[in-house]
Design a protein around this motif. Structure first.
Motif, PDB file in Angstrom:
ATOM      1  N   GLY B  44     -87.978  61.352 -60.437  1.00  0.00           N
ATOM      2  CA  GLY B  44     -87.053  61.517 -59.675  1.00  0.00           C
ATOM      3  C   GLY B  44     -87.776  62.888 -58.507  1.00  0.00           C
ATOM      4  N   VAL B  45     -88.656  63.230 -58.916  1.00  0.00           N
ATOM      5  CA  VAL B  45     -88.705  64.492 -58.910  1.00  0.00           C
ATOM      6  C   VAL B  45     -89.985  63.856 -57.507  1.00  0.00           C
ATOM      7  N   ILE B  46     -90.834  62.794 -58.054  1.00  0.00           N
ATOM      8  CA  ILE B  46     -92.132  62.431 -57.446  1.00  0.00           C
ATOM      9  C   ILE B  46     -90.934  61.417 -56.585  1.00  0.00           C
ATOM     10  N   ILE B  47     -89.694  60.974 -56.756  1.00  0.00           N
ATOM     11  CA  ILE B  47     -89.758  59.947 -55.768  1.00  0.00           C
ATOM     12  C   ILE B  47     -89.324  60.597 -54.284  1.00  0.00           C
ATOM     13  N   ALA B  48     -88.223  62.290 -54.857  1.00  0.00           N
ATOM     14  CA  ALA B  48     -88.045  62.770 -53.446  1.00  0.00           C
ATOM     15  C   ALA B  48     -88.973  63.183 -52.887  1.00  0.00           C
ATOM     16  N   LEU B  49     -90.607  63.759 -53.647  1.00  0.00           N
ATOM     17  CA  LEU B  49     -91.648  64.128 -52.893  1.00  0.00           C
ATOM     18  C   LEU B  49     -92.223  63.153 -51.849  1.00  0.00           C
ATOM     19  N   VAL B  55     -90.298  63.395 -44.270  1.00  0.00           N
ATOM     20  CA  VAL B  55     -89.988  64.444 -43.025  1.00  0.00           C
ATOM     21  C   VAL B  55     -90.894  65.295 -42.948  1.00  0.00           C
ATOM     22  N   LEU B  56     -92.270  66.043 -43.612  1.00  0.00           N
ATOM     23  CA  LEU B  56     -93.369  66.824 -43.182  1.00  0.00           C
ATOM     24  C   LEU B  56     -93.794  65.896 -42.258  1.00  0.00           C
ATOM     25  N   ALA B  57     -94.123  64.558 -41.786  1.00  0.00           N
ATOM     26  CA  ALA B  57     -95.584  64.380 -41.448  1.00  0.00           C
ATOM     27  C   ALA B  57     -94.408  64.116 -40.720  1.00  0.00           C
ATOM     28  N   LYS B  60     -88.462  66.350 -38.464  1.00  0.00           N
ATOM     29  CA  LYS B  60     -87.359  65.997 -39.584  1.00  0.00           C
ATOM     30  C   LYS B  60     -86.352  65.123 -38.066  1.00  0.00           C
ATOM     31  N   GLU B  61     -86.694  65.529 -36.908  1.00  0.00           N
ATOM     32  CA  GLU B  61     -85.309  64.901 -35.439  1.00  0.00           C
ATOM     33  C   GLU B  61     -86.033  63.153 -36.507  1.00  0.00           C
ATOM     34  N   ILE B  62     -86.987  62.601 -35.558  1.00  0.00           N
ATOM     35  CA  ILE B  62     -87.041  61.096 -36.355  1.00  0.00           C
ATOM     36  C   ILE B  62     -86.874  60.436 -38.421  1.00  0.00           C
ATOM     37  N   ALA B  63     -87.824  61.378 -38.441  1.00  0.00           N
ATOM     38  CA  ALA B  63     -87.246  61.135 -40.249  1.00  0.00           C
ATOM     39  C   ALA B  63     -86.241  61.169 -40.214  1.00  0.00           C
ATOM     40  N   LEU B  64     -84.908  61.746 -40.091  1.00  0.00           N
ATOM     41  CA  LEU B  64     -83.744  61.894 -40.559  1.00  0.00           C
ATOM     42  C   LEU B  64     -82.699  61.025 -39.622  1.00  0.00           C
ATOM     43  N   GLN B  65     -83.044  60.199 -38.749  1.00  0.00           N
ATOM     44  CA  GLN B  65     -82.628  58.907 -38.487  1.00  0.00           C
ATOM     45  C   GLN B  65     -82.416  58.300 -39.365  1.00  0.00           C
ATOM     46  N   ARG B  66     -83.552  57.765 -40.161  1.00  0.00           N
ATOM     47  CA  ARG B  66     -83.488  56.727 -41.388  1.00  0.00           C
ATOM     48  C   ARG B  66     -82.601  57.029 -42.285  1.00  0.00           C
ATOM     49  N   LEU B  67     -82.901  57.966 -42.476  1.00  0.00           N
ATOM     50  CA  LEU B  67     -82.505  58.915 -44.023  1.00  0.00           C
ATOM     51  C   LEU B  67     -81.110  59.996 -43.980  1.00  0.00           C
ATOM     52  N   ARG B  68     -79.825  59.146 -44.538  1.00  0.00           N
ATOM     53  CA  ARG B  68     -79.036  59.874 -43.789  1.00  0.00           C
ATOM     54  C   ARG B  68     -78.817  60.599 -45.136  1.00  0.00           C
ATOM     55  N   GLU B  69     -77.501  61.994 -44.861  1.00  0.00           N
ATOM     56  CA  GLU B  69     -77.661  62.605 -45.698  1.00  0.00           C
ATOM     57  C   GLU B  69     -76.182  62.209 -47.014  1.00  0.00           C
ATOM     58  N   SER B  70     -75.578  62.125 -46.323  1.00  0.00           N
ATOM     59  CA  SER B  70     -74.294  61.379 -46.476  1.00  0.00           C
ATOM     60  C   SER B  70     -74.692  60.229 -47.636  1.00  0.00           C
ATOM     61  N   ALA B 128     -81.681  61.738 -55.322  1.00  0.00           N
ATOM     62  CA  ALA B 128     -81.321  62.175 -54.446  1.00  0.00           C
ATOM     63  C   ALA B 128     -80.527  63.900 -54.227  1.00  0.00           C
ATOM     64  N   GLY B 129     -80.026  64.511 -55.556  1.00  0.00           N
ATOM     65  CA  GLY B 129     -79.323  65.166 -55.018  1.00  0.00           C
ATOM     66  C   GLY B 129     -81.096  66.419 -54.662  1.00  0.00           C
ATOM     67  N   LEU B 130     -82.357  65.879 -55.213  1.00  0.00           N
ATOM     68  CA  LEU B 130     -83.088  67.230 -54.928  1.00  0.00           C
ATOM     69  C   LEU B 130     -83.734  67.106 -52.996  1.00  0.00           C
ATOM     70  N   PHE B 131     -83.263  65.712 -53.074  1.00  0.00           N
ATOM     71  CA  PHE B 131     -83.302  65.532 -51.301  1.00  0.00           C
ATOM     72  C   PHE B 131     -82.097  66.026 -50.240  1.00  0.00           C
TER      73      PHE B 131
END
Lengths: 172, 152
Positions: B44-49, B55-57, B60-70, B128-131
């Motif tokens: 799970g930690v590897i997948i969160a990484l 997000v790092l590459a 955050k704006e572009i990556a977070l359009q696809r990956l929603r926090e909810s 999901a929790g760590l991400f």
């Protein structure tokens, strides 16, 4: 076993460097060296499960710490050296070491199984759970309650972080 | 002029190749948790990484359009409930956390009953929790950052 002691000595040096160095980023990197030393120590003690978990959690925490400390400069407080503090420190360390020598002499030998239940797990894990990795068999089958508690701790931590940060985001 | 987001073009191209490999390795660690070292937590930690890598590459704006926090919050709650549900399933055979499913042959992929399902539940919860913690730390705007942008 000599390589383990060398590794532990390097980790102690890394921890001292992390505390004493001026630059925050260098301090975080020294902390990472301590963590990776711990990973190697787990590998030398033949605990690959722990080594993998320690490695990935170390990487995650290093990313967060580096992101938090890049470009931040904290003013360093100067501690005035007084002779009284020094004497107190020497007395405390001497007391701590003398008691810990007595306590360590009472401990069971390294790798000695103290409780009978451990050998019972080792003997019965493959028959009762059919899992080849005995660590998985113990943490998810025999000791499922502990893993449930650990999952609860993580859940509470995530809820706490999200609650705190959401409030400050609304204010900003 | 359009503002440049994230890191350089080289990093973005390499990230597109390596993210799927990291994700695949995490899935391998999770699904073979009962055979080889590793398990739900490490995988799970590897997948969160791997998501954090995105997000790092890409910024955050572009990556977070696809990956929603909810979405990740929902996945985390689902993982916790799934773990508890597997534990409650043991009550049908006698007691909490009883391994009720068929055990199978050792050293094969489909063996050891509930342990595989528990690994998957823990993997959903941990990743999901760590991400979502990382997203919350990345979104937050400190007063320092605002002052830095104004001084530019």
């Amino acid at each position: 076993m000599i390589e383990l002691h060398v590794l532990l000595g390097l980790m102690i040096i890394g921890a001292i460097v992390a505390m004493e160095i001026e630059d925050l980023l260098s301090s975080v990197i020294a902390l990472g060296a301590v963590g990776f030393g711990l990973t190697l120590a787990f590998l030398l003690l033949r605990a690959p499960d722990l080594a993998i978990t320690q490695l990935v959690v170390e990487i995650l925490s290093l990313i967060i710490l580096i992101r938090a400390t890049v470009g931040v400069k904290l003013p360093r407080e100067k501690i005035r050296s007084r002779i009284g503090y020094f004497i107190f420190a020497v007395i405390f360390v001497a007391l701590f070491l003398s008691f810990s020598v007595k306590a360590i002499a009472q401990l069971p030998l390294f790798g000695d199984s103290l409780m009978r239940i451990g050998s019972q797990y080792v003997a019965e894990a493959k028959i009762k759970t059919a899992a080849a990795n005995i660590v998985s068999a113990i943490i998810l089958d025999f000791r499922g309650y502990d893993t449930l508690g650990e999952a609860t701790v993580l859940f509470t931590a995530v809820i706490g972080v999200l609650a705190v940060l959401r409030k400050s985001r609304k204010q900003a | 002029m359009k503002q440049q987001q994230g890191m350089s073009l080289i990093v973005k191209r390499i990230t597109k190749i390596t993210v799927s490999l990291i994700f695949l390795f995490g899935m391998y660690i999770v699904l073979h948790g009962h055979l080889t070292p590793g398990g739900g937590f490490a995988g799970g930690v590897i997948i969160a990484l791997s998501f954090i890598h995105l997000v790092l590459a890409f910024g955050k704006e572009i990556a977070l359009q696809r990956l929603r926090e909810s979405f990740f919050s929902a996945i985390e709650s689902f993982g916790g409930l799934m773990f508890l549900g597997i534990a409650l399933l043991g009550l049908s055979g006698g007691y909490f956390f009883l391994n009720v499913l068929p055990k199978g042959v050792p050293f094969t992929l489909f063996s050891s009953g509930i342990i595989v399902l528990c690994n998957i539940a823990i993997f959903l919860k941990v990743s999901a929790g760590l991400f979502s913690i990382f997203i919350a730390l990345a979104i937050i705007r400190m007063p320092m950052d605002d002052a830095k942008e104004q001084s530019r």
